[in-house]
Design a protein around this motif. Structure first.
Motif, PDB file in Angstrom:
ATOM      1  N   GLY A 157       0.824  -1.201   0.000  1.00  0.00           N
ATOM      2  CA  GLY A 157       0.000   0.000   0.000  1.00  0.00           C
ATOM      3  C   GLY A 157       0.859   1.252   0.000  1.00  0.00           C
ATOM      4  O   GLY A 157       2.056   1.212   0.311  1.00  0.00           O
ATOM      5  N   LYS A 158       0.273   2.362  -0.428  1.00  0.00           N
ATOM      6  CA  LYS A 158       0.913   3.676  -0.287  1.00  0.00           C
ATOM      7  C   LYS A 158      -0.232   4.597   0.141  1.00  0.00           C
ATOM      8  O   LYS A 158      -0.763   5.387  -0.643  1.00  0.00           O
ATOM      9  N   ASN A 159      -0.617   4.415   1.376  1.00  0.00           N
ATOM     10  CA  ASN A 159      -1.867   4.985   1.867  1.00  0.00           C
ATOM     11  C   ASN A 159      -1.693   6.455   2.211  1.00  0.00           C
ATOM     12  O   ASN A 159      -0.588   6.921   2.477  1.00  0.00           O
ATOM     13  N   ALA A 160      -2.806   7.159   2.225  1.00  0.00           N
ATOM     14  CA  ALA A 160      -2.726   8.600   2.472  1.00  0.00           C
ATOM     15  C   ALA A 160      -3.840   9.048   3.406  1.00  0.00           C
ATOM     16  O   ALA A 160      -4.947   8.498   3.382  1.00  0.00           O
ATOM     17  N   ILE A 161      -3.513  10.069   4.172  1.00  0.00           N
ATOM     18  CA  ILE A 161      -4.517  10.791   4.945  1.00  0.00           C
ATOM     19  C   ILE A 161      -4.673  12.161   4.295  1.00  0.00           C
ATOM     20  O   ILE A 161      -3.675  12.880   4.110  1.00  0.00           O
ATOM     21  N   VAL A 162      -5.899  12.506   3.933  1.00  0.00           N
ATOM     22  CA  VAL A 162      -6.187  13.831   3.376  1.00  0.00           C
ATOM     23  C   VAL A 162      -6.695  14.705   4.523  1.00  0.00           C
ATOM     24  O   VAL A 162      -7.624  14.313   5.247  1.00  0.00           O
ATOM     25  N   CYS A 172       0.742  -2.622   6.031  1.00  0.00           N
ATOM     26  CA  CYS A 172       0.265  -2.417   4.651  1.00  0.00           C
ATOM     27  C   CYS A 172      -0.641  -1.198   4.603  1.00  0.00           C
ATOM     28  O   CYS A 172      -0.828  -0.603   3.552  1.00  0.00           O
ATOM     29  N   THR A 173      -1.201  -0.800   5.749  1.00  0.00           N
ATOM     30  CA  THR A 173      -2.110   0.346   5.796  1.00  0.00           C
ATOM     31  C   THR A 173      -1.426   1.617   6.327  1.00  0.00           C
ATOM     32  O   THR A 173      -2.109   2.598   6.640  1.00  0.00           O
ATOM     33  N   ILE A 189       7.565   2.348   1.413  1.00  0.00           N
ATOM     34  CA  ILE A 189       8.847   2.373   2.120  1.00  0.00           C
ATOM     35  C   ILE A 189       8.861   1.321   3.222  1.00  0.00           C
ATOM     36  O   ILE A 189       9.842   0.659   3.455  1.00  0.00           O
ATOM     37  N   PHE A 190       7.744   1.162   3.883  1.00  0.00           N
ATOM     38  CA  PHE A 190       7.586   0.174   4.953  1.00  0.00           C
ATOM     39  C   PHE A 190       8.531   0.463   6.121  1.00  0.00           C
ATOM     40  O   PHE A 190       9.278  -0.398   6.590  1.00  0.00           O
TER      41      PHE A 190
END
Ligand code: NAD
Length: 516
Positions: free
Chosen positions: A258-263, A289-290, A391-392
């Motif tokens: 994942g390459k998760n984002a907070i907006v 992963c999240t 990046i993990f």
């Protein structure tokens, strides 16, 4: 086993007995907070050992798939109870073996308990359907069937929860299982399997083969008698697994990166958003992963958000997750430490500003382990590698945007699609985000990590290949549907042909059954 148990040499769990690899080779599992601390020594298995495990699973298959569903459910429920009994010891072992702080390790075990309780209920609820037939005196229905022997391959970052997400429903559906856990968390996997054994799982129904991915994992994927593979891990590995399964026409379920984002929109509660960003970015040292490795912030609140974030990041305490007060544990191993640091150099070379962290921690006891200082990059643009690649590790990137539209575009701009989140108090913005974010999971006013087992889990785009674990349809992934037609008319009835003929002409079929 307590968390501080002496170094034990464990075996593969095959037909309820522990055995070494036939080659005699072994590998060590080490504590990432104190790299001299060897948690255990495990067999480095290869195709021969995998074959032994598959044979054991095959031998157990007829008995297990014939066991009534409710009886299978009772064993899983008992396993959940035993996990509850051993929760603290298992959590401490987990922190020692893979580094996540104790409170999170307890959460990992709790997730497995929740999954066990949830799936056990399927024992009395794995309904099929009765469906009206188009023909008279014909009964039609569906039922679930197991695949047979299945392989589960799991990563180290949720070393009990992820095996439980696969093994419990696979067993519930009547499959027998060979589990190949990650080489960085074998002790946790062994305890999980021992608990299932103690719960009354018959011999050979669950077998565990330890070892490396290219050896034991690949052999499991390619074994001709393994009918389905359930894999969680990185995208590159997932692609190899999918290619091998594709050639063999084998069912393959992939949960990948994942390459998760907070907006964070301009009207958001900033304190709440910073709380979420810290938990999302630095929980499990960013090795989820999240993990929230991108923070996409509307410009009017950019400086307010960033200042708060940096000041709170500076307060995070790095250390051994078994020590009270520690917020962030180590990364999993030396090679991952190098990889995380490499991304810091990449970010700097790309022109992003390293606002805090970005160093291998070497102070005092931290030098004994693989610790990385929590890192925030600012001035990041969407095309940079640190904004695109997983990046993990404990590294996150702040990206500035000018509107909701731009925020959604940037959030959707990676090849991944697991977990995206939006902080806003504007209902219309929240609903647009829910609708337009390209991910399997969306959070509103909550960080990117926080999945509950009664909802489906999985992602879109390169995060997977269209499957979902957990949730109300958890068994779908682990079972096949069988359709059953029972014709009690006593004559040949041809679907599509006889029905349409009768409807069109209004005539009675010539071979009508008398007396009905
Ligand atoms: P990894 O891909 O290196 O390893 C995962 C598992 O695959 C391990 O058991 C490994 O031994 C095995 N493996 C490696 N090569 C193999 C091969 N050629 N054939 C068969 N098996 C092989 O991943 P990792 O470093 O253990 O875990 C981190 C990755 O997992 C991250 O990308 C993370 O995002 C992802 N992950 C995804 C989810 C999700 O649900 N989407 C959850 C947790 C972790």
């Amino acid at each position: 086993m307590t968390s501080e148990a002496a170094v034990a040499e464990a075996g593969n769990l095959i037909a309820a007995a522990q055995s070494p690899a036939r080659s005699g080779r072994t590998f060590e599992s080490r504590n990432p907070a104190h790299s001299h601390d060897v948690v255990g020594v495990f067999p480095r298995s290869d195709a021969t050992d995998v074959d032994d495990a598959v044979r054991a699973a095959q031998a157990a298959l007829r008995g297990w798939r014939g066991t009534p569903w409710p009886a299978r459910g009772e064993i899983i429920l008992r396993a959940a109870e035993l996990l509850q009994r051993d929760k603290e010891a298992l959590a401490r072992l987990m922190t020692r073996e893979m580094g996540k702080v104790l409170v999170e390790a307890r959460g990992d075990v709790q997730e497995a308990i929740d999954m066990g309780i949830f799936i056990a209920g399927e024992g009395r609820r794995a309904f099929g359907e009765t469906v009206p037939s188009e023909l008279r005196h014909k009964w039609a229905m569906t039922m679930r069937q197991p695949f047979g022997v299945v392989g589960c391959i799991t990563p180290w970052n949720f070393p009990v929860a992820i095996p439980s997400w696969k093994v419990f429903p696979a067993l519930m559906a009547g499959n027998t299982v060979v589990l190949k856990p990650a080489e960085d968390s074998p002790a946790c996997a062994l305890r999980f399997a021992e608990i299932l054994e103690e719960a009354g799982l018959p011999v050979g129904v669950l077998n565990v083969v330890f070892g490396f991915g290219e050896e034991a994992g690949d052999a499991l994927v390619r074994h001709p008698d393994v009918k389905a593979i359930f894999f969680t891990g990185g995208v590159a590995t997932g692609r190899l697994v999918a290619e091998a399964c594709g050639r063999l026409l084998k069912k393959c379920s992939l949960e990948l990166g994942g390459k998760n984002a907070i907006v964070v929109l301009a009207d958001a509660d900033l304190e709440l958003a910073v709380d979420g960003a810290l938990w999302g970015a630095f929980g499990t040292a960013g090795q989820r992963c999240t993990a929230a490795s991108r923070l996409i912030v509307e410009r009017p609140v950019l400086s307010g958000f960033t200042e708060r974030l940096l000041s709170r990041t500076a307060d995070l305490r790095l250390g051994d997750g078994l020590e009270p007060g520690v917020d962030v544990g180590p990364v999993i191993n030396q090679s991952q430490l190098g990889r995380v640091h490499e991304y810091t150099k990449i970010g700097e070379a790309e022109g992003a500003r390293r606002a805090i962290g970005g160093e291998i921690a070497r102070d005092g006891a931290l030098a004994e382990g693989w610790f990385y200082t929590p890192t925030v990059f600012t001035g990041v643009t969407p095309a940079m590698r640190i904004a695109q690649e997983e990046i993990f590790g404990p590294t996150t990137a702040v990206l500035a945007v000018d509107s909701l539209d731009e925020a959604l575009d940037v959030a959707n701009s990676t090849r991944y699609g697991l977990s995206l989140s939006v902080y806003t108090n504007d209902l219309r913005c929240a609903f647009r985000a829910i609708d337009e974010l390209e991910s399997g999971i969306v959070y509103v006013n909550a960080p990117t990590s926080g999945a509950e087992i009664q909802l489906p889990f999985g992602g879109v785009k390169d995060t997977g290949n269209g499957h979902r674990e957990a949730g109300g349809r958890a068994l779908d992934e682990f079972s096949e549907w069988k359709s059953i037609y029972i014709d009690h008319s006593g004559r040949l009835q041809r679907a599509q042909i006889d029905t349409y003929e009768e409807t069109r002409t209004g005539s009675q079929p010539s071979n009508k059954v008398s007396g009905q």
